[in-house]
Design a protein around this motif. Structure first.
Motif, PDB file in Angstrom:
ATOM      1  N   LEU A  15       0.828  -1.207   0.000  1.00 39.01           N
ATOM      2  CA  LEU A  15       0.000   0.000   0.000  1.00 39.01           C
ATOM      3  C   LEU A  15       0.863   1.257   0.000  1.00 39.01           C
ATOM      4  O   LEU A  15       0.524   2.259  -0.648  1.00 39.01           O
ATOM      5  N   ASP A  16       1.975   1.202   0.720  1.00 41.74           N
ATOM      6  CA  ASP A  16       2.889   2.353   0.720  1.00 41.74           C
ATOM      7  C   ASP A  16       3.519   2.538  -0.662  1.00 41.74           C
ATOM      8  O   ASP A  16       3.632   3.674  -1.152  1.00 41.74           O
ATOM      9  N   ASP A  17       3.929   1.434  -1.294  1.00 41.00           N
ATOM     10  CA  ASP A  17       4.500   1.518  -2.637  1.00 41.00           C
ATOM     11  C   ASP A  17       3.493   2.146  -3.605  1.00 41.00           C
ATOM     12  O   ASP A  17       3.835   3.013  -4.430  1.00 41.00           O
ATOM     13  N   GLU A  18       2.242   1.696  -3.528  1.00 36.77           N
ATOM     14  CA  GLU A  18       1.195   2.218  -4.398  1.00 36.77           C
ATOM     15  C   GLU A  18       0.978   3.713  -4.145  1.00 36.77           C
ATOM     16  O   GLU A  18       0.827   4.509  -5.096  1.00 36.77           O
ATOM     17  N   ALA A  19       0.936   4.105  -2.864  1.00 33.64           N
ATOM     18  CA  ALA A  19       0.705   5.518  -2.525  1.00 33.64           C
ATOM     19  C   ALA A  19       1.819   6.404  -3.071  1.00 33.64           C
ATOM     20  O   ALA A  19       1.564   7.499  -3.607  1.00 33.64           O
ATOM     21  N   ARG A  20       3.036   5.951  -2.967  1.00 35.62           N
ATOM     22  CA  ARG A  20       4.161   6.744  -3.461  1.00 35.62           C
ATOM     23  C   ARG A  20       4.144   6.857  -4.981  1.00 35.62           C
ATOM     24  O   ARG A  20       4.438   7.922  -5.540  1.00 35.62           O
ATOM     25  N   ARG A  23       0.321   9.960  -3.500  1.00 31.94           N
ATOM     26  CA  ARG A  23      -0.503  10.151  -2.298  1.00 31.94           C
ATOM     27  C   ARG A  23       0.367  10.123  -1.047  1.00 31.94           C
ATOM     28  O   ARG A  23       1.545   9.800  -1.094  1.00 31.94           O
ATOM     29  N   ALA A  24      -0.258  10.441   0.088  1.00 29.96           N
ATOM     30  CA  ALA A  24       0.462  10.438   1.365  1.00 29.96           C
ATOM     31  C   ALA A  24       0.973   9.035   1.657  1.00 29.96           C
ATOM     32  O   ALA A  24       0.264   8.044   1.424  1.00 29.96           O
ATOM     33  N   PRO A  25       2.196   8.902   2.150  1.00 29.63           N
ATOM     34  CA  PRO A  25       2.752   7.576   2.418  1.00 29.63           C
ATOM     35  C   PRO A  25       1.983   6.857   3.514  1.00 29.63           C
ATOM     36  O   PRO A  25       1.359   7.473   4.393  1.00 29.63           O
ATOM     37  N   VAL A  26       2.027   5.538   3.467  1.00 34.07           N
ATOM     38  CA  VAL A  26       1.379   4.691   4.476  1.00 34.07           C
ATOM     39  C   VAL A  26       2.321   4.414   5.636  1.00 34.07           C
ATOM     40  O   VAL A  26       1.910   4.383   6.788  1.00 34.07           O
ATOM     41  N   LEU A  27       3.588   4.214   5.343  1.00 35.13           N
ATOM     42  CA  LEU A  27       4.578   3.957   6.382  1.00 35.13           C
ATOM     43  C   LEU A  27       4.940   5.237   7.112  1.00 35.13           C
ATOM     44  O   LEU A  27       4.843   6.331   6.556  1.00 35.13           O
TER      45      LEU A  27
END
Length: 771
Positions: free
Chosen positions: A298-303, A307-311
């Motif tokens: 999800l963090d990879d996708e957000a970056r 979008r705002a990072p998940v991690l």
């Protein structure tokens, strides 16, 4: 005794059924009025700490701060029944051996010291002086102090535990097996290298701020009922309660709080779990690794999408080590093996991860459903990984919460009840008391049993507990105890361990937590440490069950004087004034500075927890991500490869609702609908059909142990269990301990912690009595 039946229970956990159960147990023990008055003093500023579980109290000032199973523990201790030498001596030990665990405990409170008479095969009355002389004689006759084993139960107070470890180390050994070795040892082993402390990081105040609580491998409705109040309050204010457990447990579904007048008057209840994932037995590591994988995805996708990072990148960069290697390995991990090993679909694992990501403040709780597996240490470190990914350690409303069992199991370890003590602790102990402590590591529980079996240990002394019933591989453990020259049990009630004895045996009765303890220095109170590092005072209010009872500190002191003399340490002076013991604790353990002053305040004080401050006492000075491959050496899979002719299941052991650890209060398991039975096996309906069996059939259970390095397939058998249909994943079974402890091989334990693998036993079922 309850009528034997299997009947679906549709009510909530707690509620009127819990109050009815409390009243019934008080009546059965003959203490309806006395017991009710006693309960009003439980967990109070001027009362006693509940002798049951280690779940903390809200403020030690509530007028109703106890739970159903805590009330059972109080009723059992305050009972009007007396196990006098005449009562116990009326039967031979061969006859007592045929009694059930429930019947043994139901004899009541022990009243006088007893010694085994081998000619009559009975216990008879002895004096305290004779008992201590026998202990000293046998200890002094040993060729090596390491030939003695000193076991400790988690109900032992801080004061008694500290004196006990001091006596034993002055005697010359670190042989300190304890109940932690059989339950939460993997928690400490998993947490210490990753966050620098072997304890949980949260307080009850964090539960007030969390917006998500993850519950892994735990049934609080039976094992820690007061925890349900915190979960209920969190759910009512909108927090997610996400449960991961093989069985559907009523305490994780609905709860009626007996302290809520409106809920009780309207027969209402509150939902507990917002989401419930029935992971298969032993599938938690794969589930957690999958959740971590999804969070990184999800963090990879957000970056990629801006979008705002998940991690929590700032936390990871500033407070952790090993993230890059961990994330890289997760990205390479295929999904299919994770889903297969967890028993959940990929979509379910992703949903669980997304619930975690959607929450800002997350607490992860776990119990023995996590710790009693071969790869339990890795599983706990994967829980830590999950928390680290989003900075859910060391901030309000977030953290790790291993939920321990006995009321002072954590405190005993703090006091030095540990077979591998830290050099700094030994250094300071030696400085304060003027001796050179032994440095060689001692034996844990598995090692103690092996040492007794091999003849390397000849004396076994137990400070509380029920070693013969709590341990794995029952036949081997019993052979081990019977090989001893002397077994000594310091206890309040008669139990299985007193029937499984050495060539010589003593049963020494002590005061309970609820009883007034008067020593030379006046009335005394003891201290305990709960699961959240809170230390508080416990002062009894009932008259002792017998004028012949000694306190645990006094038993230790008199053993020490008889064995070592009183020249080096003022044993009897310390046992006469527990404040003096606390002064010595403070001198050895820096975190207890001002001990007597701080513990005199209502609610006590909290020990420092560096991880909750984001001070990481690890070699790197940071919290550590742990990279672990998905295990491929499952015990059930190994056994199935060797026995292709039968269906191999994975059996998990558990408690009934009328039970706390090995103490059997009754024969009912209300929430699971079992009444009057203990020898039952819970099984999925489709699995029964596949076997050509039906609910109500009687079966024998045979465990299959195939070592990781091959070798002959070992079989152990437990006979005549009733099949009960239950909502449990296919291929999984559940049954009560200690009845199924016989199925757990001594050599099958957690890697890195040596906790018995009682929650993942490969077994086959066969019709009872079949050839």
């Amino acid at each position: 005794m309850s009528e034997q039946k299997i009947e679906f229970y549709d009510g909530p956990a707690g509620g009127w059924a819990a109050l009815k159960s409390v009243a019934r147990h008080l009546n059965e023990q003959g203490v309806a009025v006395k017991g009710a008055k006693t309960l009003l003093h439980a967990n109070q500023a001027d009362g006693f700490d509940c002798p049951g579980c280690a779940w903390p109290d809200r403020d030690h000032r509530s007028t109703f701060e106890f739970c159903e199973n805590g009330a059972k523990a109080v009723a059992a201790e305050a009972t009007a029944r007396r196990a006098t030498p005449e009562v116990i001596g009326a039967r031979t030990l061969a006859e007592w051996a045929e009694a059930s665990d429930h019947e043994l405990e139901a004899t009541g409170r022990l009243t006088e010291p007893m010694v085994y008479d081998p000619e009559a095969d009975r216990y008879r009355r002895t004096t305290w002086d004779e008992a201590f002389a026998l202990i000293a004689r046998e200890l002094q006759a040993l060729a090596d102090p390491n030939q003695a084993i000193f076991y400790t139960s988690g109900r032992t107070s801080n004061e008694a535990a500290f004196l006990y470890q001091l006596f034993v180390r002055q005697f010359g050994t670190n042989n300190f097996p304890d109940c932690s070795n059989m339950c939460h040892e993997p928690s400490g082993s998993g947490l210490r290298p990753t966050i620098g402390v072997g304890k949980g990081t949260v307080t009850l105040q964090d539960f007030e701020q969390a917006d998500c609580v993850l519950v892994f491998g735990q049934n609080p409705g039976t094992n820690h009922p007061r925890m349900l109040g915190e979960l209920r309050a969190a759910r009512k204010r909108g927090a997610r309660i996400v449960s991961f457990n093989p069985l559907r447990e009523r305490g994780l579904e609905r709860f009626a709080d007996p302290q809520d007048k409106l809920e009780m008057l309207t027969f209402g209840s509150a939902a507990i779990s917002s989401h419930y994932f029935q992971v298969k037995v032993g599938g938690d590591f794969a589930l957690l690794k999958g959740m971590c994988k999804r969070v990184v995805e999800l963090d990879d996708e957000a970056r990629r999408e801006g979008r705002a990072p998940v991690l929590d990148a700032a936390f990871i960069a500033g407070h952790t080590s090993g993230f890059d290697a961990f994330a890289a390995e997760l990205r390479e991990q295929p999904w299919e093996p994770l889903a297969e090993a967890s028993g959940l679909s990929r979509a379910q694992i992703e949903q669980a991860a997304e619930l975690y990501v959607a929450s800002e403040r997350v607490i992860a709780c776990w119990g023995m459903g996590i710790t009693q597996h071969r790869h339990s240490v890795k599983t706990i470190q994967m829980i830590v990984n999950l928390l680290l990914l989003r900075g859910n350690l060391g901030r309000p409303g977030a953290g790790a919460c291993p939920v321990r069992g006995h009321s002072n199991v954590q405190g005993d370890r703090t006091m030095g009840i540990y077979e591998k003590p830290a050099p700094a602790f030994l250094d300071r102990l030696g400085e304060v008391f003027g001796f050179e402590p032994p440095r060689e590591p001692g034996v844990d529980t598995i090692g103690a049993i092996q040492a007794m079996l091999d003849g390397r240990a000849k004396v076994f002394i137990a400070m509380g507990g029920n070693f013969a019933a709590a341990t794995p591989d029952t036949a081997a453990t019993w052979r081990a105890l019977r090989r001893c020259e002397l077994t000594v049990h310091i206890t309040t009630k008669f139990n299985r361990s007193h029937v499984v004895h050495g060539r010589q045996a003593l049963v020494l009765p002590v005061l309970g937590r609820t009883e007034i303890d008067v020593q030379a220095g006046g009335p005394q109170g003891v201290t305990v440490e709960d699961s959240m590092s809170m230390v508080h005072l416990s002062t009894g209010m009932n008259a002792p069950a017998s004028e012949h009872l000694l306190s645990e500190p006094m038993v230790v002191a008199r053993m020490a004087v008889a064995t070592l003399g009183d020249g080096r340490t003022p044993w009897l002076q310390l046992a006469g004034d527990y404040a003096a013991i606390r002064d010595r604790i403070e001198a050895v353990l820096p975190d207890f500075a001002g001990f007597n002053d701080k513990v005199s305040r209502p609610g006590g004080f909290r020990l420092r927890n560096t991880a909750s401050e984001r001070a990481w006492t690890t070699p790197s000075g940071k919290a550590e991500f742990s990279t672990h491959a998905l295990p491929t050496d499952g015990a059930t899979e190994r056994a199935a490869e060797r026995r292709r002719d039968v269906r191999v299941f994975t059996l998990t052991t558990l408690r009934s609702h009328d039970q706390y650890n090995t103490t059997i209060y009754g024969l009912d398991d209300r929430y699971r609908g079992v009444y009057g039975h203990r020898r039952v096996v819970f099984i999925h309906a489709a699995d029964m059909a596949d076997l050509g069996m039906k609910a109500g059939d009687w079966v024998d259970v045979t465990s299959l142990h195939a070592g990781a390095d091959g070798g002959e397939l070992q079989e152990r058998r437990a006979e005549r269990f009733l099949l009960v249909e239950y909502d449990i994943p296919r291929g999984c079974l559940a049954s009560y301990f200690p009845e199924t402890n016989a199925l757990v091989p001594l050599e099958s334990f957690a890697l890195g912690a040596r906790t018995p693998t009682s929650k993942a036993i490969p077994v086959v079922l066969s019709p009872h009595g079949a050839a």
